[in-house]
Design an enzyme around this catalytic site. Structure first.
Site, short mmCIF file in Angstrom:
data_model
loop_
_atom_site.label_atom_id
_atom_site.label_comp_id
_atom_site.label_asym_id
_atom_site.label_seq_id
_atom_site.Cartn_x
_atom_site.Cartn_y
_atom_site.Cartn_z
N GLU A 1 30.56 40.13 40.32
CA GLU A 1 30.47 40.91 41.56
C GLU A 1 31.85 41.54 41.76
O GLU A 1 32.68 41.02 42.50
CB GLU A 1 30.06 40.02 42.73
CG GLU A 1 29.52 40.79 43.93
CD GLU A 1 30.65 41.36 44.79
OE1 GLU A 1 31.23 42.42 44.42
OE2 GLU A 1 30.94 40.76 45.81
N GLU B 1 37.02 48.66 41.77
CA GLU B 1 37.62 47.38 41.38
C GLU B 1 37.71 47.21 39.87
O GLU B 1 37.96 46.11 39.37
CB GLU B 1 36.84 46.23 42.01
CG GLU B 1 36.99 46.15 43.52
CD GLU B 1 36.38 44.90 44.11
OE1 GLU B 1 35.98 44.01 43.34
OE2 GLU B 1 36.31 44.81 45.35
#
Length: 738
Positions: A166, A175
């Protein structure tokens, strides 16, 4: 990170940069791997992670349930599972339970194994506490490394069969999803691995929205302002601008202000189960559903967690359904409950936007790199403003957040600041302490000053610097520009001609040299000490952490004139009680998540609700208008005052606020109203009804039911300590008996 030997074994140390917003100084703080309390329990520095989104993410029950179901479907036999970006270890524990490790006494490869990879040491420490609380500390291998630092045969015994991860932000890629997946497929995973999630699809929608336009188009708003100040001179539209990127935003908060100009459209698919490309482009023809002007593209993503296409999670705004809902094997999941860890994303179209007409098509080029997605609307040459741009502004371009661009274009804010400057000039020039009239900025008064005034801009306000030099032809200005530095000087040079000043009236003196310079042979003194306040790059702070200029005023006291004007002269710390159900739910303490105890993380992550009596939730900075459902329940009261005419000192105050609405109080919201002059005729509010500033939120340990009327009030008491920039707030709910 470095390692050093210590009694009892090897101790890892990590150095984390910590900034003091009141001094502007940064220091490296040592975080040790093995840190124990008096009874031998491993600890993590209190509230170290309180301002992160971990707690909000772990309170997202839809996310947690979707991952749990998908992991149980993907793992049906013993295997090697790799969890990248493991956080508290929740997905690792789900995988271990699916394999059966939670029922065994070991974690040998024959029974399967789970490797949890987490690069952030404070999070690793917290994960180990969670694993220990759930009896899994010996069953999951924890690696404090980046995934691209892992080596098969050294860190892990073999390539992993299953990847769970995640590592998604609101834009999806920010990210490092793509490079992480690329390295994992190249070095860490078997061929054709199972992955959770399975794929992600990004969507977009063309919208018209005045507020979104205000957040990026300062050029046209300055034309409307007509006050003679040109932060973006003609032909230099990029001199002061927002970064060309997607910005995370709660678009549901402005849905009533948005006009939809197209149906949602699919942009890119990203497959987790195979190696992704670093770069792709897509040419899209979008049919307009309304006449209007495209001010922005709102985008979101749909996560398919299982390979069969039955488990989904979406970050879409609540006005969607998905255009391809009939193609899915389950209903399209809208964004559901409010959460702050994932929002929608906004891409601003250039200039004043692109006019489009119903049923006509507009061409859109979408492209993604390894970390971002960008858009370009195809505009004909006569519609684009690119030809008017100065190609030499890049080196001195100042990039600001959209909220500050919106503020700098706000005619009301500009009026207030310009009137405050003009009143200060009159007072200093002619000795008028309280001019009995307010000047109209649209008809500037020509100031024939008796003396040259020396003005110090104590923060990073380019607006104040430009405005002072523009309004007075003889004043000299010293901008400290602690964050902008040389870039601020280059910007002022570019903007000088358009604002009718010459650079010889602006002095750039390093703060450490100010006193020596001004106390030299000319014995100069500062007549006007001014700040917005605004500090470049200091955006996610609490309101009182913008009091850095007060400390500067104190340090520079020897070179301030006897009749120096300080602007703002006072700060009023205001507060009100509020109904904040969505925010409170997202920040409340954790208990069990899908069967795993997470109560050990609450203090570290800054939870509220269910805390011990001795614990207190932290202050957190938020745009209140984006916090889901909200309602102001009490009067807005002044709790304490900061007097900037005097040197910085501890402050305290107490106030009562009557409740004007009945309901559930979830906490208090605090902000500072800036008094630009002593008679408070020029007062700048930054309260919860304002969009350009973040407020401070103090959530209650437990919500309190309140009634309205004179019988119901809350008592607030605040203490401010300038030595560390911290504020303490005590509260009590009172019922007046007659």
């Amino acid at each position: 990170m470095s390692s050093s030997a210590a009694a009892g074994g090897l101790v890892q140390r990590m150095f984390q940069l910590k900034s003091d917003p009141l001094t502007g100084k940064s220091e490296w703080v040592v975080i040790e791997e093995e840190e124990e309390d008096d009874i031998g329990h491993q600890t993590t520095p209190k509230a170290l992670l309180a301002t992160t989104s971990y707690l909000d993410m772990l309170n997202d029950s839809r996310r947690n349930r979707a991952y749990c179901l998908a992991i149980e479907k993907a793992i049906t036999k013993p295997c090697h599972v790799l969890d990248i970006g493991a956080g508290t270890g929740l997905l690792s524990m789900m995988a271990a339970r699916a394999i059966g490790l939670s029922d065994s006494n070991g974690s040998s490869c024959s029974k399967g194994m789970v490797t949890a990879c987490e690069s952030y040491l404070p999070m690793v420490k917290l994960m180990r506490k969670v694993l220990r609380a759930n009896g899994m500390d010996g069953k999951i291998r924890v690696l404090n490394k980046r995934s691209d630092e892992l080596e098969v045969g050294l860190d892990i015994p073999s390539r992993a069969d299953v990847l769970v991860s995640e590592i998604l932000d609101s834009e999806l890629l920010g990210e490092g999803l793509i490079p992480t997946l690329q390295h994992a497929h190249d070095k860490l995973l078997v061929e054709n691995p199972h992955t959770v999630p399975y794929r992600a699809t990004t969507y977009g929608q063309l919208v018209e929205c005045t507020y979104l336009w205000e957040m990026h188009d300062l050029v046209h708003r300055e034309v409307d302002a007509s006050d003679g100040i040109h932060l973006v001179p003609s032909g230099m539209a990029d001199l002061l601008a927002v970064k060309k990127q997607q910005f995370a935003m709660h678009c549901n908060a402005i849905k009533d202000e948005i006009k939809l100009l197209s149906e949602p459209f699919k942009v890119f698919d990203f497959e987790f189960w195979r190696r992704p490309d670093s770069f792709r482009e897509a040419e899209l023809n979008i049919k307009a559903t309304n006449d209007g002007t495209v001010h922005a593209i709102i985008s979101w993503w749909l996560l398919q967690l299982d390979s069969e296409g039955t488990i989904f999670y979406s970050t879409g705004p609540n006005w969607i359904p998905c255009p391809n809902v009939k193609d899915l094997k389950s209903s399209f999941l809208s964004s559901g409950d409010w959460c702050d860890h994932w929002k929608q994303s906004v891409w601003f179209t250039p200039g004043s936007g692109l006019p489009i007409f119903k049923d006509k098509e507009v061409q859109l080029c979408a492209a993604h790199t390894e970390t971002s997605i960008s858009y370009e609307l195809k505009i004909s040459c006569d519609e684009t403003e690119a030809a008017n741009l100065d190609l030499h502004t890049q080196d001195c371009q100042i990039v600001l957040l959209p909220e500050r661009i919106a503020l700098y274009g706000d005619s009301g804010w500009r009026d207030l600041m310009l009137n405050a400057i003009k009143k200060a000039k009159l007072s200093l020039t002619f000795g008028l302490e309280k001019p009995s009239y307010v000047l109209n900025h649209k008809h500037p008064l020509e100031l024939h000053q008796k003396v040259d005034l020396l003005c110090l801009v104590a923060d990073d306000s380019i607006f104040l610097t430009v405005a002072i030099t523009h309004l007075s032809k003889t004043s000299r200005v010293i901008p400290l520009f602690p964050g902008l530095g040389k870039k601020g000087a280059q910007y002022l040079q570019k903007a000088s001609t358009a604002n009718s000043y010459t650079m010889d009236r602006i002095e750039f003196i390093r703060k450490k040299d100010l006193q020596l310079n001004l106390q030299g042979s000319l014995q100069r003194k500062i007549n006007l000490f001014i700040a917005e306040p605004f500090y470049y790059g200091n955006d996610n702070v609490l309101p009182w952490q913008n009091l850095r200029f007060w400390r500067e005023r104190t340090l520079l006291d020897p070179i301030l004139s006897e009749d120096v004007l300080i602007m703002p002269c006072r700060g009023l710390l205001k507060a009100c009680a509020m109904y904040l159900p969505d925010l409170w739910k997202s920040r409340c303490c954790l208990k069990e998540i899908e069967g795993f105890d997470h109560s050990t993380v609450n203090t570290t992550l800054g939870g509220c609700g269910g805390l011990p009596v001795t614990e207190d939730s932290p202050f957190l900075p938020y745009f209140i208008w984006q916090c889901g459902e909200t309602k102001i329940l009490s009067e807005m009261t002044t709790v304490l005052e900061f007097d900037f005419s005097k040197p910085v000192s501890p402050c305290s105050g107490k106030a009562k606020a009557q409740f004007r609405e009945s309901g559930t109080c979830h906490g208090f919201v605090l902000w500072i109203d800036w008094a630009m002059d002593m008679d408070d005729n020029t007062l700048l509010s930054t309260g919860p009804d304002k969009r350009h500033w973040k407020q401070a939120v103090k959530l209650l340990n437990e919500p309190v039911e309140v009634g309205k009327g004179d019988l119901f009030c809350t008592e607030l008491e605040a203490f401010f300590d300038p030595s560390n920039g911290e504020l303490v707030l005590n509260h009590a709910f009172l019922t007046n008996q007659r």
